[in-house]
Design a protein around this motif. Sequence first.
Motif, short mmCIF file in Angstrom:
data_model
loop_
_atom_site.label_atom_id
_atom_site.label_comp_id
_atom_site.label_asym_id
_atom_site.label_seq_id
_atom_site.Cartn_x
_atom_site.Cartn_y
_atom_site.Cartn_z
N THR A 259 0.85 -1.19 0.00
CA THR A 259 0.00 0.00 0.00
C THR A 259 0.89 1.24 0.00
N THR A 260 0.63 2.15 -0.95
CA THR A 260 1.56 3.25 -1.19
C THR A 260 0.81 4.57 -1.34
N TYR A 261 1.39 5.63 -0.75
CA TYR A 261 0.85 6.98 -0.83
C TYR A 261 1.60 7.73 -1.92
N ALA A 262 0.85 8.44 -2.76
CA ALA A 262 1.46 9.10 -3.92
C ALA A 262 2.57 10.06 -3.48
N PRO A 263 3.68 10.02 -4.24
CA PRO A 263 3.89 9.15 -5.40
C PRO A 263 4.45 7.77 -5.05
N ASN A 264 5.27 7.65 -3.98
CA ASN A 264 5.90 6.35 -3.70
C ASN A 264 6.29 6.20 -2.23
N PHE A 265 5.44 6.69 -1.33
CA PHE A 265 5.76 6.68 0.10
C PHE A 265 4.99 5.58 0.83
N ASP A 266 5.55 5.14 1.97
CA ASP A 266 4.88 4.12 2.78
C ASP A 266 3.95 4.73 3.82
N ARG A 267 3.81 6.05 3.81
CA ARG A 267 2.97 6.75 4.79
C ARG A 267 2.53 8.07 4.18
N PRO A 268 1.48 8.70 4.73
CA PRO A 268 1.07 10.01 4.19
C PRO A 268 2.21 11.02 4.32
N THR A 269 2.66 11.53 3.20
CA THR A 269 3.82 12.44 3.20
C THR A 269 3.56 13.69 2.37
N GLU A 270 3.07 13.51 1.17
CA GLU A 270 2.92 14.64 0.25
C GLU A 270 1.44 14.93 0.00
N PHE A 271 1.02 16.13 0.37
CA PHE A 271 -0.34 16.59 0.13
C PHE A 271 -0.31 17.63 -0.99
N LEU A 311 -0.25 -3.58 13.67
CA LEU A 311 1.15 -3.28 13.35
C LEU A 311 1.26 -1.81 12.96
N TYR A 312 2.16 -1.08 13.64
CA TYR A 312 2.37 0.34 13.36
C TYR A 312 3.73 0.55 12.71
N ASN A 313 3.80 1.57 11.84
CA ASN A 313 5.11 1.95 11.33
C ASN A 313 5.89 2.69 12.41
N ASP A 314 7.10 3.13 12.09
CA ASP A 314 8.00 3.61 13.14
C ASP A 314 7.62 4.97 13.71
N ASN A 315 6.66 5.69 13.11
CA ASN A 315 6.21 6.93 13.74
C ASN A 315 4.70 6.93 14.00
N ASN A 316 4.12 5.72 13.98
CA ASN A 316 2.70 5.52 14.34
C ASN A 316 1.72 6.30 13.46
N THR A 317 2.10 6.56 12.21
CA THR A 317 1.18 7.26 11.31
C THR A 317 0.35 6.31 10.47
N ARG A 334 0.77 -6.62 2.21
CA ARG A 334 0.81 -5.32 1.53
C ARG A 334 1.66 -4.30 2.30
N LEU A 335 2.74 -4.79 2.91
CA LEU A 335 3.63 -3.93 3.69
C LEU A 335 4.85 -3.52 2.87
N HIS A 336 5.35 -2.32 3.16
CA HIS A 336 6.65 -1.90 2.67
C HIS A 336 7.74 -2.50 3.56
N LYS A 337 8.93 -2.61 3.04
CA LYS A 337 10.07 -2.92 3.90
C LYS A 337 10.26 -1.77 4.88
N GLY A 338 10.69 -2.10 6.11
CA GLY A 338 10.88 -1.05 7.10
C GLY A 338 10.81 -1.58 8.51
N PRO A 364 11.45 -3.70 18.10
CA PRO A 364 11.22 -3.37 16.69
C PRO A 364 11.21 -4.63 15.83
N ILE A 365 10.30 -4.66 14.87
CA ILE A 365 10.26 -5.74 13.89
C ILE A 365 10.78 -5.16 12.58
N ILE A 366 11.91 -5.65 12.13
CA ILE A 366 12.56 -5.11 10.93
C ILE A 366 12.23 -6.02 9.76
#
Length: 550
Positions: A259-271, A311-317, A334-338, A364-366
């Motif tokens: 699952t990816t946020y435009a254009p290629n992020f694993d979390r909401p980044t670009e609005f 499961l949360y990413n490293d900044n809980n977003t 549907r997870l990114h590496k991280g 941490p789960i890497i």
Amino acid sequence: MINIIFGLLCTKAFAESTIMGTIQTFDGTPVSQAYIYVFDARSKYQYTRSDSAGSFSVDVAQGAYRILIAPTPFDNLVPVFYPNEQSYCDGERIFGGDTIDVVLEEGKIISGTLESPNGEPIASALIETQDDVSPVDRVAQTDSDGKFIIQGLPSNHNLGWRCYIEAPGYPEQYIGATYEEDLALRVEDGDIGIHQLKEGIFLSGVVEGPQGVIPDAEVFGYSGSQVVGGKTQEDGTFFLQGLPPGEALVWSSAAGHATTYAPNFDRPTEFFPLLEEGSEKSDFSVQLPEETILNISLVDDGPILGASVLLYNDNNTVGRGNPVDDAGVATIDRLHKGTYFLQIYAENDGYFNEWYENEEGNIPIILNENLNITIDREPASKLTGIILDDQENPVYGADILMSNGVDVQRARSDKDGSYTVWGLYEDTWEFSVSYTPLCPNDRSYVTMYYPNSPTASESMMIDQREQEHNIILPIDDDHDEMSDTWEDENGLNSAYNDAQEDPDQDGISNLEEYRSQSNPTQEKTSQCGCQSNSASFVIPILLLAWRRRE
């Protein structure tokens, strides 16, 4: 003796009777297909519908109920709480075995037309009236000409109504050309004319993976606190509409891909700012990498069934979760590496709700590739029991609160008065049972503390996997935190709140007298502040029998 008592309790708790009634208009015409909602003391409900003769019946357990009668949107009749009230708490309490007759009055009508910004009629739009009085929001749907009629609005309401609109392809909005409830136009009854909807913004682009475009991928857009979704075409393209202007976000998900946020992020980044009505961004390109999969096995002596994980990413977003399957394995795909952190929910299976952690903190789960992990869980303790009132009736909806100074656990009693508090550590716990009535004239009970006292004096030791504690809540219908029985026995008034009064003028309020179990109508004479002939605190024999079992 105990078995006999518990048999009687079960009979009391589950004995059913029937509430019956008829619904008609002022001229005696039966109202068919009306919805009859039967709310219990904790606002849970069941419903039935009236038949062609306007009659209905519904089986209920022991207790008090309020009845909401809601005619269909095609009837110009006003919904009411029995007998003829707009407010839940103003409704009369009904009991099993009662028969009620309901007469519904005609209501006000709002009509109008919805159009697009270019004047085309909008069909199949849902319009819902909203106010701060009516028990039910009345609804209507536009026809092929964009016309609607909303019926059954209360005739004694003079503040106007907000009209909330959901229309295919348009943002959710209100009549008055606004997305904000506080800015919505309050319309009066009658024909309100033609209203044009705001068109919102438009988002389009393509979703691709390592092998090229991805057909049938899920695509979502966010803006202005609203979310819409769609799917890509065979060529990987998508088109989203129905969002208000704002800072837009797009993301996509597809089988076998992360699952990816435009254009290629694993979390909401670009609005992307699209701040004007009719704005469009057509060059979204969402790049989905191949997915990484995490399998989590929860075990004790065997697999733990019924648990779930988040499961949360490293900044809980971003959080992704799933329940375990029949083998006790939760799969998150549907997870990114991280790097991720895991929260486990297993209280109702006899374990703790807690983070996957050790003495140093969260583990941490890497994820650099697909990963299988097995996590051993330690069983938790649980506390069960039954809560009765001082007339030996089950108390439904009492709130149990336990705290050991670090953790807090809560539970609520069922209709038979039973409760279970899960996820307890072996420790000393503060224990209380309280009850908050929904309405000022509803039955209430005195808050009680362990072991069965109106004052917090002792703590409970949890030192077994399964423990039991039963408790009596004295009835307190005047909501003054004093037992009605005690008030009656001691010459006080159990019909109104007299907790702070001091009839014997000894400087000690009735509530303090109750909690110390002294006589509120006799001045204290002993130096200890107590009295030799104080009223004893009455504990039913049933409770004493229970305590011998613990």
